[in-house]
Each structure stands twice: as C-alpha cells, then as structure tokens.
Design a protein around this motif. Structure first.
Motif, PDB file in Angstrom:
ATOM      1  N   LEU A 123     -19.975  25.699 -53.623  1.00  0.00           N
ATOM      2  CA  LEU A 123     -20.413  26.770 -52.739  1.00  0.00           C
ATOM      3  C   LEU A 123     -21.924  26.951 -52.731  1.00  0.00           C
ATOM      4  O   LEU A 123     -22.494  27.421 -51.750  1.00  0.00           O
ATOM      5  N   ASP A 124     -22.581  26.591 -53.847  1.00  0.00           N
ATOM      6  CA  ASP A 124     -24.022  26.805 -53.925  1.00  0.00           C
ATOM      7  C   ASP A 124     -24.648  25.711 -54.784  1.00  0.00           C
ATOM      8  O   ASP A 124     -23.954  24.840 -55.337  1.00  0.00           O
ATOM      9  N   GLN A 125     -25.979  25.763 -54.889  1.00  0.00           N
ATOM     10  CA  GLN A 125     -26.718  24.725 -55.609  1.00  0.00           C
ATOM     11  C   GLN A 125     -26.356  24.679 -57.091  1.00  0.00           C
ATOM     12  O   GLN A 125     -26.396  23.611 -57.711  1.00  0.00           O
ATOM     13  N   GLU A 126     -25.991  25.823 -57.668  1.00  0.00           N
ATOM     14  CA  GLU A 126     -25.663  25.856 -59.096  1.00  0.00           C
ATOM     15  C   GLU A 126     -24.425  25.032 -59.422  1.00  0.00           C
ATOM     16  O   GLU A 126     -24.275  24.557 -60.553  1.00  0.00           O
ATOM     17  N   GLU A 127     -23.520  24.861 -58.462  1.00  0.00           N
ATOM     18  CA  GLU A 127     -22.283  24.118 -58.709  1.00  0.00           C
ATOM     19  C   GLU A 127     -22.438  22.611 -58.497  1.00  0.00           C
ATOM     20  O   GLU A 127     -21.543  21.848 -58.861  1.00  0.00           O
ATOM     21  N   ARG A 162     -16.419  26.098 -45.760  1.00  0.00           N
ATOM     22  CA  ARG A 162     -17.856  26.190 -45.964  1.00  0.00           C
ATOM     23  C   ARG A 162     -18.208  25.771 -47.389  1.00  0.00           C
ATOM     24  O   ARG A 162     -17.476  26.046 -48.334  1.00  0.00           O
ATOM     25  N   GLY A 163     -19.372  25.124 -47.517  1.00  0.00           N
ATOM     26  CA  GLY A 163     -19.878  24.709 -48.805  1.00  0.00           C
ATOM     27  C   GLY A 163     -21.133  23.896 -48.600  1.00  0.00           C
ATOM     28  O   GLY A 163     -21.438  23.467 -47.476  1.00  0.00           O
ATOM     29  N   VAL A 164     -21.881  23.669 -49.668  1.00  0.00           N
ATOM     30  CA  VAL A 164     -23.124  22.909 -49.552  1.00  0.00           C
ATOM     31  C   VAL A 164     -22.918  21.429 -49.850  1.00  0.00           C
ATOM     32  O   VAL A 164     -23.702  20.575 -49.427  1.00  0.00           O
ATOM     33  N   LYS A 282     -12.115  24.711 -55.229  1.00  0.00           N
ATOM     34  CA  LYS A 282     -13.424  24.995 -55.792  1.00  0.00           C
ATOM     35  C   LYS A 282     -13.747  24.002 -56.906  1.00  0.00           C
ATOM     36  O   LYS A 282     -12.858  23.329 -57.456  1.00  0.00           O
ATOM     37  N   LYS A 367     -14.817  33.125 -49.517  1.00  0.00           N
ATOM     38  CA  LYS A 367     -16.022  32.377 -49.856  1.00  0.00           C
ATOM     39  C   LYS A 367     -15.945  30.957 -49.305  1.00  0.00           C
ATOM     40  O   LYS A 367     -16.980  30.345 -49.030  1.00  0.00           O
ATOM     41  N   TYR A 368     -14.737  30.457 -49.158  1.00  0.00           N
ATOM     42  CA  TYR A 368     -14.534  29.102 -48.653  1.00  0.00           C
ATOM     43  C   TYR A 368     -14.145  29.101 -47.175  1.00  0.00           C
ATOM     44  O   TYR A 368     -14.529  28.199 -46.425  1.00  0.00           O
TER      45      TYR A 368
END
Length: 443
Positions: A123-127, A162-164, A282, A367-368
C-alpha cells in the motif's frame, strides 16, 4: 446410515450408501491397515498407500456421515504457490510440489479449477522492502512466473485494486478442495479400499484375544473401537485426525503435546458488486504469525474477503457464535495457547473487533478497494484450522509423527500436524506420510 462392524453376512449387508450414488461400500471387520480421518490429508494418504500396496487391505474410518466435512470443505479454495515460506523448509518444498501435483491431478481427473493468479499488494513505500523480500523468497522456492509490477500494472490486472507495487504470482489458482478430496476417496475405493462412516474412534489398543469365532489368532492385533461399541481389527493404524489429532494420539497412550489450537478463519463475502478475477492480498507483517487480508474469487463466482484470525470457541464451529465448553476450556487451559495469545494480544483484539463489527473490517478492506462500501459486504462462511502449538506458544510448521512406545506404538502412527497449506500440499504430504509409514511398519 451407520456402518456396523461385525462378522456375520447380515451385518456386512447392512452397510449403507455414501458419497456417490453409484458406489456402495461394505465394512469388513478386519484389514491390514486402518486409516482414521477422511479429511483431505487422510484421503490423499489412504489413496497413496493403496496404490503403492495393492495386495493389502485398507479401511478408512470417518466419524461423520460424509467425507471431507471439516477443514477440507471449509477453506478458501486457493491453490497456493509457495511464496511465503522459508526457503528450503518442508512447508515450501511440499507446497511447491503439491501445487504442481494438484494441477496435474485436476487435469487428469477433469476437475475444474482456475489459474487466476494472485497479487500481493504494497500500500505504501514502507511495505516495498517486505514485498521485495517476498519476491526473493519465492524465487528461492522455485515458484514459477513471479514478477514485480508497479501501480499501473496493478490497475491493469485489477482495476479496483490500489497499491504502489505488487508481487504477481500467476501460478496461484482456485479449486473446490472438497471436490478434489472426494475424488481421492473415489480413487481409494476403485483401488479396493473400504470406507466406513459414522465411526467415531474412542479407543485404539492391543487386542487381548482373537475375535469371537475367529480362526486367525492375533493376525490383526490392533482393536479400534467407536463410541457405539463397534470394533475393527487391523495390523497397523494411521491417524490423520486434523482438529482432533491430539485427542486421537492421547487415546492410544501418547502425549497430547503439541496440542491443537483451533484457529478459525471468519470470512466475509462481497455482494457481487465488483468482478474480480485475480486473488490479491496485503503484504504480511512479519511481527505476526498470520497472513492478513485476502480477496479471493471462488469457483462459484462469489468473492471471499478475509479471513480474520481469532480463537475458535468450538473445534468444528463454523458460525461466529458456535460454542463448546470442553473445546474452549481445553484451549484456554493450554499454556502454549496462552503464550501465543499474550504475544499477539493487540493483533488479536483488533481481529476480534473486526470479526464482530463488519464496518470495521470494511474500513480495512477499503485501503485496497476504495470503492467498496458497507452495503457490499455480507457476513460469510468460516473455517477452523488445526494448528499445532508447542508449550512455548510457537506454531509448529513441520510434521509431528507419534506412535508411543511398546507393542502398540510399533503399530500405530499419528500424524499430529501436516504442514500448512495442507490442501494444496495434500498429494505431496501423502507421499511423505506414506514414506514414513513404510519406514515404520513391515507392510
């Protein structure tokens, strides 16, 4: 209908029809090998053993009226590819081989499946570092076809998601695992095996004497009794008891540890608003021993959302409020489960809250899938996983084989734990269990 064990022709003739309308199975009072438990692991292993030893007699004992009624018939239906597991581990090797065997078997038996593929979404850069570590792990496990896709690639595969960044696993599929399990049972019968239902094993012991009127002495020295007093004699016993594997071990004199911690997966279903073809999930958090949110298409066209992970109040409870006093007391009194709960208390509270309040679960799912609304989500089915736990609260990933000691121990083998995902790995697990049987017994 109950199949009654007996020696007379009239009792044998009382055997009932089960499973397939065209197949009738008759119970015999003796056999070379008895297999206890007709879930997917027991069925796959019984099939493997009889194919290896066609001259021996095999009987499969099941406590329910039908086969594959519990874990095998209450799961997500995913054919896993083997991404998540430690490289070189038994779980990884069995899953990758099991998936290949499952596809081959379904093709051979013309069982329907879909190789839908799966996206593991960051979902974000941290993952992203965790996602890339999963990619490297999958490559080391020889999972075929893996690739990394960006946000555009995610939308091309699943417009609603959605996701990066995501890990694309095209070898992940879906199937009706109960249908596969029933086909294993059909193979077993066609090879000459006998299936006995409504036989809930209550005792496994050495027989003190030969059956009344028997002329074979102690050729069949093991006596297996059910709760209604019926008895089967055999030379060797293999148990694949799933959720009750620890209790089956105990009744033959073995220790109950590791114990089975019944961990449910409560699913929600999507109200057919979105049409998803990929499975997606996820990136798992390594701090917790659970994989988290999944969006899974099913063979019937429905979508399952989840599962969450909380303690089951009943070993075979498939409704949110199912409750059994013995099962709950048994679980809560075990130190290993207490330690598992304490180590994951915050995660567990969150899972319980989302399991009760659908709106809270929807917020996580959004979130997804931002377009997902509360009205799209219904409470769905549930399954209960037979997870072996040690006294320190660790999830046992490997096989636990146990037989005990003495004359009985030399003729009994309990499969206390089959490495998850057991359905995907079932044919590979059956090979390994059959190898263990052959190494222990003089078949």
């Amino acid at each position: 209908m109950l199949r009654i064990v007996g020696t007379s022709a009239s009792l044998k003739a009382a055997s009932a029809k089960l499973l397939h309308d065209t197949c009738t199975r008759h119970l015999h009072s003796t056999c070379d090998v008895a297999v206890v438990g007709a879930g997917i692991v027991g069925l796959a292993t019984a099939r493997e053993l009889i194919l290896r030893h066609p001259t021996l007699t095999f009987t499969l004992l099941e406590k329910e009226k039908e086969l594959s009624m519990h874990q095998s018939g209450h799961n997500s239906g995913v054919i896993h590819s083997g991404i998540y597991y430690t490289p070189g581990s038994l779980k990884a090797r069995l899953c990758v081989r099991g998936a290949a065997l499952a596809y081959e078997y379904c093709d051979k038996k013309q069982l329907p499946y879909k190789k839908c593929g799966k996206l593991i979404v960051a979902l974000d850069q941290e993952e992203i570092p965790r996602l890339k570590a999963l990619y490297e792990r999958g490559l080391k496990n020889n999972v075929p076809g893996l690739s990394i896709v960006d946000a555009k690639g995610i939308r091309e595969r699943e417009p609603y998601c959605r996701g990066v960044m995501a890990l694309d696993s095209p070898n992940t599929g879906i199937v009706d695992w109960r249908q596969v399990a029933l086909q294993y049972g059909k193979d077993f019968e066609e090879a000459g095996g006998k299936v006995v239902t409504q036989f809930e094993v209550s005792d496994i012991s050495m027989a003190a004497e030969s059956p009344a009127g028997g002329a074979e002495g102690l050729k069949y020295p093991i006596a297996i009794k059910d709760k209604k007093g019926n008895e089967l004699r055999c030379r060797y016993v293999l148990t694949c008891g799933g959720l009750y594997s620890d209790r089956l071990s105990q009744i033959s004199g073995c220790s109950r540890e590791p114990r089975i911690g019944p961990l449910p997966g409560d699913y929600f279903s999507e109200n057919m608003f979105h049409c998803w073809h990929f499975a997606f999930s996820k990136v798992p958090d390594p701090r917790f021993p659970f994989l988290g949110v999944h969006f899974t298409p099913r063979m019937d066209g429905s979508i399952w959302l989840g599962p969450n992970a909380v303690l089951a109040f009943k070993r075979e409870g498939y409704q949110i409020y199912d409750f059994n006093v013995r099962d709950l007391a048994d679980a809560l009194s075990f130190r290993g489960l207490q330690k598992l709960v304490l180590k994951n208390i915050s995660y567990g509270i969150g899972e319980m809250y989302r399991g009760i309040f659908i709106g809270a679960q929807v917020k996580l799912l959004q979130k997804y899938i931002p377009e997902l609304s509360r009205s799209d989500v219904l409470r769905g089915p549930a399954g209960v996983r037979a997870q072996a736990l040690d006294r320190d609260g660790n999830l046992v990933d490997d096989f636990v084989f146990d037989g005990g000691v003495g004359d009985l121990g030399s003729r009994v083998l309990h499969v206390r734990n089959a490495p998850s995902p057991a359905a995907t790995s079932s044919l590979a697990i059956a090979e390994m269990v059959a190898d263990e049987v052959e190494s222990r017994f003089a078949l």
